[in-house]
Design an enzyme around this catalytic site. Structure first.
Site, PDB file in Angstrom:
ATOM      1  N   ARG A   1      -9.775   0.535   8.935  1.00 57.04           N
ATOM      2  CA  ARG A   1      -9.414  -0.835   9.264  1.00 57.04           C
ATOM      3  C   ARG A   1     -10.505  -1.554  10.040  1.00 57.04           C
ATOM      4  O   ARG A   1     -10.336  -2.722  10.393  1.00 57.04           O
ATOM      5  CB  ARG A   1      -8.146  -0.822  10.131  1.00 57.04           C
ATOM      6  CG  ARG A   1      -6.846  -1.083   9.350  1.00 57.04           C
ATOM      7  CD  ARG A   1      -5.689  -0.914  10.311  1.00 57.04           C
ATOM      8  NE  ARG A   1      -4.526  -1.677   9.972  1.00 57.04           N
ATOM      9  CZ  ARG A   1      -3.448  -1.182   9.364  1.00 57.04           C
ATOM     10  NH1 ARG A   1      -3.411   0.059   8.944  1.00 57.04           N
ATOM     11  NH2 ARG A   1      -2.407  -1.952   9.159  1.00 57.04           N
TER      12      ARG A   1
ATOM     13  N   ARG B   1      11.286  -6.366   5.133  1.00 55.13           N
ATOM     14  CA  ARG B   1      11.151  -4.938   5.438  1.00 55.13           C
ATOM     15  C   ARG B   1      11.677  -4.651   6.848  1.00 55.13           C
ATOM     16  O   ARG B   1      12.283  -3.616   7.089  1.00 55.13           O
ATOM     17  CB  ARG B   1       9.680  -4.524   5.314  1.00 55.13           C
ATOM     18  CG  ARG B   1       9.456  -3.024   5.489  1.00 55.13           C
ATOM     19  CD  ARG B   1       8.059  -2.611   5.085  1.00 55.13           C
ATOM     20  NE  ARG B   1       7.065  -2.967   6.085  1.00 55.13           N
ATOM     21  CZ  ARG B   1       5.747  -2.769   5.944  1.00 55.13           C
ATOM     22  NH1 ARG B   1       5.281  -2.240   4.835  1.00 55.13           N
ATOM     23  NH2 ARG B   1       4.924  -3.113   6.900  1.00 55.13           N
TER      24      ARG B   1
ATOM     25  N   LYS C   1       0.821  -1.207   0.000  1.00 55.64           N
ATOM     26  CA  LYS C   1       0.000   0.000   0.000  1.00 55.64           C
ATOM     27  C   LYS C   1       0.862   1.267   0.000  1.00 55.64           C
ATOM     28  O   LYS C   1       0.583   2.211  -0.718  1.00 55.64           O
ATOM     29  CB  LYS C   1      -0.936   0.025   1.224  1.00 55.64           C
ATOM     30  CG  LYS C   1      -1.911  -1.142   1.279  1.00 55.64           C
ATOM     31  CD  LYS C   1      -2.897  -1.014   2.441  1.00 55.64           C
ATOM     32  CE  LYS C   1      -2.254  -1.089   3.813  1.00 55.64           C
ATOM     33  NZ  LYS C   1      -1.810  -2.446   4.203  1.00 55.64           N
TER      34      LYS C   1
ATOM     35  N   ARG D   1      -0.835  -9.364  13.412  1.00 57.95           N
ATOM     36  CA  ARG D   1      -1.365  -8.333  12.499  1.00 57.95           C
ATOM     37  C   ARG D   1      -2.171  -8.969  11.366  1.00 57.95           C
ATOM     38  O   ARG D   1      -3.202  -8.443  10.960  1.00 57.95           O
ATOM     39  CB  ARG D   1      -0.225  -7.485  11.941  1.00 57.95           C
ATOM     40  CG  ARG D   1       0.257  -6.437  12.956  1.00 57.95           C
ATOM     41  CD  ARG D   1       1.689  -6.048  12.737  1.00 57.95           C
ATOM     42  NE  ARG D   1       1.927  -5.419  11.467  1.00 57.95           N
ATOM     43  CZ  ARG D   1       3.128  -5.425  10.865  1.00 57.95           C
ATOM     44  NH1 ARG D   1       4.156  -6.018  11.428  1.00 57.95           N
ATOM     45  NH2 ARG D   1       3.292  -4.803   9.728  1.00 57.95           N
TER      46      ARG D   1
ATOM     47  N   ARG E   1      11.677  -1.295  11.453  1.00 56.08           N
ATOM     48  CA  ARG E   1      10.365  -1.265  12.111  1.00 56.08           C
ATOM     49  C   ARG E   1      10.226  -2.464  13.032  1.00 56.08           C
ATOM     50  O   ARG E   1      10.275  -3.601  12.578  1.00 56.08           O
ATOM     51  CB  ARG E   1       9.268  -1.308  11.033  1.00 56.08           C
ATOM     52  CG  ARG E   1       8.589   0.029  10.829  1.00 56.08           C
ATOM     53  CD  ARG E   1       7.541  -0.061   9.769  1.00 56.08           C
ATOM     54  NE  ARG E   1       6.343  -0.763  10.222  1.00 56.08           N
ATOM     55  CZ  ARG E   1       5.198  -0.781   9.541  1.00 56.08           C
ATOM     56  NH1 ARG E   1       5.116  -0.146   8.384  1.00 56.08           N
ATOM     57  NH2 ARG E   1       4.167  -1.421  10.005  1.00 56.08           N
TER      58      ARG E   1
END
Ligand code: ADP
Length: 195
Positions: free
Chosen positions: A89, A128, A14, A146, A134
């Site tokens: 969400r 990532r 996204k 998640r 992160r």
């Protein structure tokens, strides 16, 4: 106005596609994840609160998230339109967004969904995590949480937009440019109808 909800599970791409879309269509990018991370970095009260949920892979409570999103929309009164990335969400967030936009005499044009299967998502998120640092991308348990939260709470939001005839899914696996072109074709087709 062209108002797009960019939808998909964590790691679907996204953020990458948003960057390209805002450039092409001159839209305002509102990523709730980015805004929360900026607040964490700035050590604000909102940041401290958000972090306590994000570190566990849970959603930040609707009340807090909706209030923050509304403030961000209100900061951009002259926008051509928005890309909502990571929002809504939950069903409550989707309803709040419709109400907010209606109060500004506008609405969501379409929901663009990036479809990527779970095995690929986990690979991407771990990669990532190595590059971005992160924390929520470095722990396999948090990643799984998640994805579970996405499946149980977020995925149903697509029914909300399907009922309005606004849901458009596209394959999120392939070259970045190829996926971008597919998204642009959907926007251009829909935008003609709305003009
Ligand atoms: P990703 O899509 O990779 O999970 P995001 O940057 O969109 O990453 O979100 C990171 C975290 O921020 C989420 O796991 C959640 O804790 C929080 N968050 C972001 N957007 C929302 C939202 N709309 N509602 C509740 N929590 C959110």
């Amino acid at each position: 106005m062209l108002n797009i909800v960019l939808f998909g599970p964590p790691g679907a791409g996204k953020g990458t596609q948003s960057e390209k879309l805002i450039d092409k269509y001159k839209l305002t990018h509102l990523s709730t994840g980015d805004i929360f991370r900026a607040n964490i970095k700035g050590q604000t009260e909102l940041g401290t609160l958000a972090k306590s949920y994000m570190d566990k892979g849970q959603l930040v409570p609707d009340e807090v998230t909706i209030k923050m999103l509304e403030a961000e929309v209100n900061k951009n009164p002259n926008s051509n339109g928005f890309i909502f990335d990571g929002f809504p969400r939950t069903q409550a967030q989707a309803e709040a967004l419709d109400k907010l936009l209606a109060s500004k005499n506008t609405s969501i044009t379409l929901m663009l969904a990036l479809e990527v299967e779970e095995v690929e998502l986990k690979k991407r998120l771990l990669l990532r995590g190595k590059d971005s640092g992160r924390a929520d991308d470095q722990n396999p348990d948090v990643i799984q949480k998640r994805i579970d939260v996405y499946n149980s709470e977020t995925s149903p939001v697509k029914d909300f937009y399907t009922a309005q005839g606004k849901y458009k899914g596209t394959n999120g696996i392939g070259e970045i440019e190829e996926i971008f072109n597919a998204l642009c074709s959907i926007i251009n087709a829909q935008n003609k109808i709305f003009k």
